[in-house]
Design an enzyme around this catalytic site. Sequence first.
Site, PDB file in Angstrom:
ATOM      1  N   GLU B  82       0.848  -1.193   0.000  1.00  0.00           N
ATOM      2  CA  GLU B  82       0.000   0.000   0.000  1.00  0.00           C
ATOM      3  C   GLU B  82       0.882   1.241   0.000  1.00  0.00           C
ATOM      4  O   GLU B  82       0.413   2.357   0.103  1.00  0.00           O
ATOM      5  CB  GLU B  82      -0.993  -0.027   1.160  1.00  0.00           C
ATOM      6  CG  GLU B  82      -0.389   0.105   2.544  1.00  0.00           C
ATOM      7  CD  GLU B  82      -0.587   1.499   3.120  1.00  0.00           C
ATOM      8  OE1 GLU B  82       0.367   2.282   2.974  1.00  0.00           O
ATOM      9  OE2 GLU B  82      -1.649   1.780   3.693  1.00  0.00           O
ATOM     10  N   CYS B 114      -3.592  -4.597   3.607  1.00  0.00           N
ATOM     11  CA  CYS B 114      -2.556  -5.462   4.173  1.00  0.00           C
ATOM     12  C   CYS B 114      -2.509  -6.865   3.579  1.00  0.00           C
ATOM     13  O   CYS B 114      -1.675  -7.673   3.992  1.00  0.00           O
ATOM     14  CB  CYS B 114      -2.728  -5.559   5.692  1.00  0.00           C
ATOM     15  SG  CYS B 114      -2.434  -3.993   6.519  1.00  0.00           S
ATOM     16  N   THR B 203     -13.026  -1.030  12.691  1.00  0.00           N
ATOM     17  CA  THR B 203     -12.036  -1.885  12.012  1.00  0.00           C
ATOM     18  C   THR B 203     -11.988  -3.274  12.649  1.00  0.00           C
ATOM     19  O   THR B 203     -11.492  -4.209  12.042  1.00  0.00           O
ATOM     20  CB  THR B 203     -10.611  -1.284  12.083  1.00  0.00           C
ATOM     21  OG1 THR B 203     -10.254  -1.125  13.461  1.00  0.00           O
ATOM     22  CG2 THR B 203     -10.535   0.056  11.371  1.00  0.00           C
ATOM     23  N   HIS B 236      -2.891 -12.295  10.243  1.00  0.00           N
ATOM     24  CA  HIS B 236      -2.459 -10.911  10.032  1.00  0.00           C
ATOM     25  C   HIS B 236      -2.369 -10.238  11.399  1.00  0.00           C
ATOM     26  O   HIS B 236      -3.172 -10.493  12.292  1.00  0.00           O
ATOM     27  CB  HIS B 236      -3.415 -10.145   9.127  1.00  0.00           C
ATOM     28  CG  HIS B 236      -3.027  -8.706   9.000  1.00  0.00           C
ATOM     29  ND1 HIS B 236      -1.758  -8.332   8.589  1.00  0.00           N
ATOM     30  CD2 HIS B 236      -3.676  -7.550   9.288  1.00  0.00           C
ATOM     31  CE1 HIS B 236      -1.668  -7.018   8.612  1.00  0.00           C
ATOM     32  NE2 HIS B 236      -2.816  -6.510   9.041  1.00  0.00           N
ATOM     33  N   LYS B 241      -2.427  -7.341  19.606  1.00  0.00           N
ATOM     34  CA  LYS B 241      -3.634  -7.765  20.307  1.00  0.00           C
ATOM     35  C   LYS B 241      -4.602  -8.563  19.423  1.00  0.00           C
ATOM     36  O   LYS B 241      -5.088  -9.639  19.820  1.00  0.00           O
ATOM     37  CB  LYS B 241      -4.345  -6.502  20.812  1.00  0.00           C
ATOM     38  CG  LYS B 241      -5.084  -6.692  22.103  1.00  0.00           C
ATOM     39  CD  LYS B 241      -5.579  -5.345  22.592  1.00  0.00           C
ATOM     40  CE  LYS B 241      -6.592  -5.533  23.705  1.00  0.00           C
ATOM     41  NZ  LYS B 241      -7.180  -4.244  24.079  1.00  0.00           N
ATOM     42  N   ASN B 268       3.312  -3.031  12.623  1.00  0.00           N
ATOM     43  CA  ASN B 268       2.545  -3.646  11.536  1.00  0.00           C
ATOM     44  C   ASN B 268       3.233  -3.349  10.215  1.00  0.00           C
ATOM     45  O   ASN B 268       3.309  -2.188   9.804  1.00  0.00           O
ATOM     46  CB  ASN B 268       1.122  -3.052  11.535  1.00  0.00           C
ATOM     47  CG  ASN B 268       0.269  -3.628  10.413  1.00  0.00           C
ATOM     48  OD1 ASN B 268       0.666  -4.582   9.756  1.00  0.00           O
ATOM     49  ND2 ASN B 268      -0.910  -3.048  10.223  1.00  0.00           N
ATOM     50  N   SER B 298      -7.790  -4.699   4.557  1.00  0.00           N
ATOM     51  CA  SER B 298      -8.977  -3.869   4.734  1.00  0.00           C
ATOM     52  C   SER B 298      -9.655  -3.650   3.402  1.00  0.00           C
ATOM     53  O   SER B 298      -9.021  -3.594   2.353  1.00  0.00           O
ATOM     54  CB  SER B 298      -8.573  -2.514   5.325  1.00  0.00           C
ATOM     55  OG  SER B 298      -8.154  -2.685   6.647  1.00  0.00           O
TER      56      SER B 298
END
Lengths: 386, 346, 133
Positions: B82, B114, B203, B236, B241, B268, B298
């Site tokens: 991206e 991603c 998200t 991913h 978390k 990330n 996404s």
Amino acid sequence: MKKVAVVGVGMSKFGELWDYNLRDLVVQAGVEAIRDANLEGSEIQALYGGTMASGRLIGQEHISALIADAMGLNPIPATRVEGACASGSLAFRNAYFAIASGAYDTVVVGGVEKMTDASTAEAVTALGGAGDQEWELLQGATFPGLYALMARRHMLEYGTTEEMLAAASVKNHANAVHNKYAQFRREITIDDVLNSKKVADPLKVLDCSPITDGAAAVILMDLDKAKQHTDNYVEIVASAQASDTLALHDRESLTEIRATKIAASEAYKQAGIGPEKIGVAEVHDCFTIAEVMAVEDLGFFKKGEGGKATLDGETKIGGKIAVNTSGGLKACGHPVGATGVKQIVEVAWQLRGQAEGRQIDGVEYGLTHNVGGSGATAVVHILKRR
Amino acid sequence: MSCVGIAGYGVSIPSYRIKAGEIARVWGEEEGRIVKGLGLSEKSVPGLDEDAATLAVDAARRAVSHAGIDPYDIKSMFIGSESHPYAVKPTATIVAEAIGATPNLFAADYEFACKAGTAGVINTYALIKSGEIDYGMGIGADTSQGRPGDALEYSAGAGAAAFLLGRKDVIANIEGIYSYATDTPDFWRREHAIYPSHGGRFTGPPGYFKHVIGGAKGIMEKMGTKPRDYAYAVFHQPNGKFPRTVAKKLGFTAEQIEPGLITPYIGNTYSAATLIGLAAVLDAAKPGDAILVASFGSGAGSDAFHIEASDLIDERRNAYPVRRIIENKRYIDYGTYAKHRRKLVL
Amino acid sequence: MKPGLPLLWRRTKERYNLIGSKCESCGTHYMPGRAVCPKCRRKGKLVEHKFSGKGRIYSYTVVRVAPEGYEYFVPYVLAIINLDEGAKITGQIVDADPDKIEVGQKVEMVFRKIHEDNPEGLITYGFKFKLAD
């Protein structure tokens, strides 16, 4: 080959000359040289101009036609010669050949660079053109950077120190105090150099020659004719030039300018003398390390001892060999295309006893040494007192 | 034999790191809350002269050297990112040229947030599976930007992973693939926008969790497997978390997912994140180990893989294991970070 | 001056992969490649050579005043690298603390951005070096 003499010299003030354009500067130098030669101008049969980067700096090429026009010398042939920072010496050398060959008997040489019309970044980038654009410059090399790479090796191989390098700058500033044409007429100390802003380690701002506007001109004449014309001539007893790889990284050694050694050895042969006979030398100190290498490569000191000799004062006026009495590129200034011609002007003044507060007593031979780029071109001339 | 596998892989991560606490200091946030909330304490930052293309080249060269093949035999090159250096002009040709794979190959760039990296791997797999080519490379590479002060600024890292697929001498076989996609506006970046926009808590459930679970359940259903059949699972990892939460929801244990959880150390890495996790697992896997992989992009979608380590994996270990690469690091302050990310206007 | 687009593109393969030449007559390596061997001249036989990218620092400096287009990168380490095969080449040393660089250190080639015209312009990539592991 015919023998050749310098019969007139002149230069403009060197410095940041906001009020003058390239044409003004070259006319100032040219008029002074013609007057000094006691000529009308109409006797001059050809013109050689030395300029490195006028196209990049002021958008003006075709400089020799411009000079001939501005000085009212049309329609004589006018030729530009380019060899980076050695452009001035190359113009001089071509003028020398033009007379030595018998083609002409009176020729003018003009060297000029108008640098401050461009921004510092533009000027630095333009000067970079003397290196290898694709394999040095594109990699992020700058000229201070290339000479810094040499300085690093010189320090490593011979124990040269930053103080030794600084001493060249200090001495040249001291000499320039006595030169009314010089850009920086003030003394500096070794500490000033060491504490100045770093440019490319280990080189600092006061190790580097400045960006300068200026012009210099000389009139050459067939020696036999010169003898009839004037008592105030100096003879050119050697003109030598050599080349080396364009890129610094392709050289076997970074602690010498091989082209200088080769040109010097050829020049001494032509003059029939050794370096010990030279009483005054204008050498190419675009950076302090360049002067240290030059005094070694020209045979004044053994390889590796140039730094110590400089620190010990052996290159001062009154030392073993007076180097850069004009103030050199560092303090007199370095208008690139003018530098090689200005070196001839200074040595001519010394040999004629007209160097004012910086005159060397009883000097018989003087040498000029001009380098293009990081050493891909080197030009050495030896002049002899009448 | 139409079985397709991994002939070699390579990972590249810039050596610069900024601590979450240093970013928190500038924005007046509490370090402890950020670290706990995101499950990461530092992130990788590219050097001034690094971008998705340079990281991809570094990863690709390592993959070629790992596979020990002539790069000229690579006949497809897909790069997902991206943060492609150019909006128009492919990254894939830069990488192909830099590994010596040009000119006889198929090259193209992907963008799918991603999961653009796994999209490249899936298409490489498809070309080889169809018999059209013998070797192909899929790369995920990103140097993503988070808006200064935004939650994303703590996690947006930089890295690349390259997977060289083939049929011969593979260290692991790709036994099956499965993909899942819907139109979900959880995160986006419009043309000419420097920083992405996102839906905050939106998200989570409708974005990441729905799709990763969809992908993971889909591949297990297709393969007839259960979580306990896998030695490792890689999800991913936009932070530390989410992957731990999704693993719990799907019934995977900490032992299965921790070896492939790299985001806590480098942030990330977007298109590279799932693939770097997979590389870390392959660094440790034993012959016969099964690995479940589910990426997430996404917008939104998930690509899932069922991979099994082959007998060759022990004798063909990667010279640049992920956990050693991430140890090569130097910390920078926020000012240097702002310079590196070109947040300063000269 | 901004280098022209074809100039930046023309040696892409060589700049990306450190490809130069080797004279089969005298064994000397050249980077960039040469069409004429300066040692052998007409007797030289030059063939393409891909360098390993490994070498040692021969000399270095820290550039603090950059030319146009490199301003964002200062300070950067510029070095002459003595490649293992014998040729020397100019390149930057990346990701290193300038105070810890020494002549003689082992380096290896990396692929980095060399130059950017402006935010909308061409990006030029090529070889730089990093200290070897």
